[in-house]
Scaffold this motif. Structure first.
Motif, mmCIF file in Angstrom:
data_model
loop_
_atom_site.group_PDB
_atom_site.id
_atom_site.type_symbol
_atom_site.label_atom_id
_atom_site.label_comp_id
_atom_site.label_asym_id
_atom_site.label_seq_id
_atom_site.Cartn_x
_atom_site.Cartn_y
_atom_site.Cartn_z
ATOM 1 N N ASP A 297 17.612 74.278 49.787
ATOM 2 C CA ASP A 297 17.663 72.853 49.449
ATOM 3 C C ASP A 297 18.396 72.638 48.124
ATOM 4 N N PHE A 298 18.123 73.527 47.172
ATOM 5 C CA PHE A 298 18.766 73.400 45.872
ATOM 6 C C PHE A 298 20.274 73.644 45.996
ATOM 7 N N GLU A 299 20.670 74.630 46.783
ATOM 8 C CA GLU A 299 22.086 74.924 46.974
ATOM 9 C C GLU A 299 22.808 73.751 47.630
ATOM 10 N N LYS A 300 22.126 73.046 48.529
ATOM 11 C CA LYS A 300 22.711 71.853 49.144
ATOM 12 C C LYS A 300 22.947 70.769 48.106
ATOM 13 N N GLN A 301 21.983 70.634 47.184
ATOM 14 C CA GLN A 301 22.129 69.640 46.124
ATOM 15 C C GLN A 301 23.320 69.979 45.223
ATOM 16 N N VAL A 302 23.467 71.270 44.922
ATOM 17 C CA VAL A 302 24.598 71.704 44.104
ATOM 18 C C VAL A 302 25.920 71.385 44.809
ATOM 19 N N ALA A 303 25.983 71.661 46.111
ATOM 20 C CA ALA A 303 27.198 71.397 46.886
ATOM 21 C C ALA A 303 27.517 69.901 46.906
ATOM 22 N N GLU A 304 26.487 69.071 47.000
ATOM 23 C CA GLU A 304 26.697 67.623 47.020
ATOM 24 C C GLU A 304 27.251 67.129 45.682
ATOM 25 N N VAL A 305 26.718 67.690 44.598
ATOM 26 C CA VAL A 305 27.222 67.302 43.272
ATOM 27 C C VAL A 305 28.675 67.733 43.117
ATOM 28 N N SER B 42 32.436 55.984 33.074
ATOM 29 C CA SER B 42 31.351 55.675 34.015
ATOM 30 C C SER B 42 31.103 56.851 34.951
ATOM 31 N N TYR B 43 32.178 57.512 35.368
ATOM 32 C CA TYR B 43 32.026 58.691 36.226
ATOM 33 C C TYR B 43 31.395 59.838 35.455
ATOM 34 N N GLN B 44 31.744 59.962 34.176
ATOM 35 C CA GLN B 44 31.160 61.014 33.349
ATOM 36 C C GLN B 44 29.643 60.845 33.246
ATOM 37 N N LYS B 45 29.200 59.616 33.054
ATOM 38 C CA LYS B 45 27.760 59.355 32.964
ATOM 39 C C LYS B 45 27.073 59.657 34.288
ATOM 40 N N GLU B 46 27.725 59.268 35.375
ATOM 41 C CA GLU B 46 27.158 59.527 36.702
ATOM 42 C C GLU B 46 26.984 61.026 36.939
ATOM 43 N N ILE B 47 28.017 61.801 36.639
ATOM 44 C CA ILE B 47 27.952 63.241 36.862
ATOM 45 C C ILE B 47 26.964 63.905 35.910
ATOM 46 N N SER B 48 26.895 63.427 34.688
ATOM 47 C CA SER B 48 25.937 63.987 33.728
ATOM 48 C C SER B 48 24.509 63.802 34.228
ATOM 49 N N THR B 49 24.227 62.635 34.806
ATOM 50 C CA THR B 49 22.891 62.377 35.364
ATOM 51 C C THR B 49 22.592 63.342 36.500
ATOM 52 N N LEU B 50 23.579 63.570 37.363
ATOM 53 C CA LEU B 50 23.381 64.496 38.480
ATOM 54 C C LEU B 50 23.194 65.930 37.981
ATOM 55 N N GLU B 51 23.919 66.291 36.951
ATOM 56 C CA GLU B 51 23.780 67.632 36.397
ATOM 57 C C GLU B 51 22.401 67.845 35.776
ATOM 58 N N ASP B 52 21.891 66.831 35.094
ATOM 59 C CA ASP B 52 20.545 66.923 34.527
ATOM 60 C C ASP B 52 19.514 67.143 35.629
#
Length: 216
Positions: free
Chosen positions: A129-137, A92-102
């Motif tokens: 803004d994009f770098e913040k998103q990367v940091a959050e992921v 379930s965590y893998q799917k969550e992270i995959s969605t965020l990576e996409d």
């Protein structure tokens, strides 16, 4: 960001039910607590008491039992239930992270397209803004990794604790004062091996263990 990022993080929390190579449960030695001889006692009486005290203080002859710790921690019903629940949580965590990576990949593509049409200041804001998103992921990945590690360790600790309790009970019943891990020896007399008895009682006492997943 490549999907291997999360896969690497998960490796640190991959299910491993092998425990330490040895388990020793020894009954406490019993020593005689004779009072000191009186000053006016006869030499023969003193010698007799000294001999008796020495006899009582001798270590007991080892009565050994052997257990396959790894087998219990891998094949008990409780361990299998932990493994199954862990795999479900990990997926379930893998799917969550995959969605965020996409989502990050799409954002990166969009940012690249806008490099030639946006003003430098606007582009810089978009990049921040994009770098913040990367940091959050990345933060989410680390959080999920810690949850996997913690829940797995806590669940397997329950299995291990139950196993030790059962081993202690069986050792008392059999009069064993030393329990050793099967992995330490090449050959073991089957009469010394209590693995099957331990497995049966652990399965009965602890049929399954639920993962304690903290709320996000």
């Amino acid at each position: 960001m490549q999907s291997s990022t999360f896969q690497t993080a998960l490796r640190a929390a991959a299910l491993s039910v092998a425990v330490t190579a040895g388990l020793s449960v020894a009954a406490p030695a019993v020593f005689a607590q004779d009072s000191a001889p009186k000053a006016d006692a006869a030499p023969k009486a003193d010698a007799a008491k000294a001999a008796e005290a020495a006899k009582g203080s001798e270590l007991k002859t080892p009565i050994i039992a052997v257990i396959d710790v790894q087998k219990i921690m891998q094949e008990s019903n409780a361990s299998k239930s932990v493994s199954k629940a862990f795999e479900t949580l990990r997926d379930s965590y893998q799917k969550e992270i995959s969605t965020l990576e996409d989502k990050l990949r799409k954002g990166e593509d969009e940012l690249r397209k806008q490099q030639t049409v946006l003003a430098p200041e606007a582009l810089a804001n978009k990049r921040r803004d994009f770098e913040k998103q990367v940091a959050e992921v990345q933060k989410t990945v680390q959080t999920r990794k810690r949850v996997l590690e913690t829940t797995l360790n806590e669940a397997m600790a329950v299995v291990h604790k139950t196993m030790v309790e059962v081993v202690a009970d069986i050792s008392r019943e059999r009069g064993a004062n030393l329990v050793l891990a099967r992995q330490q020896f090449v050959l073991v007399d089957t009469q010394l091996d209590v693995t099957d008895a331990v497995m049966e009682r652990v399965n009965k006492k602890l049929p399954q263990v639920a993962l304690n997943i903290p709320k996000p």
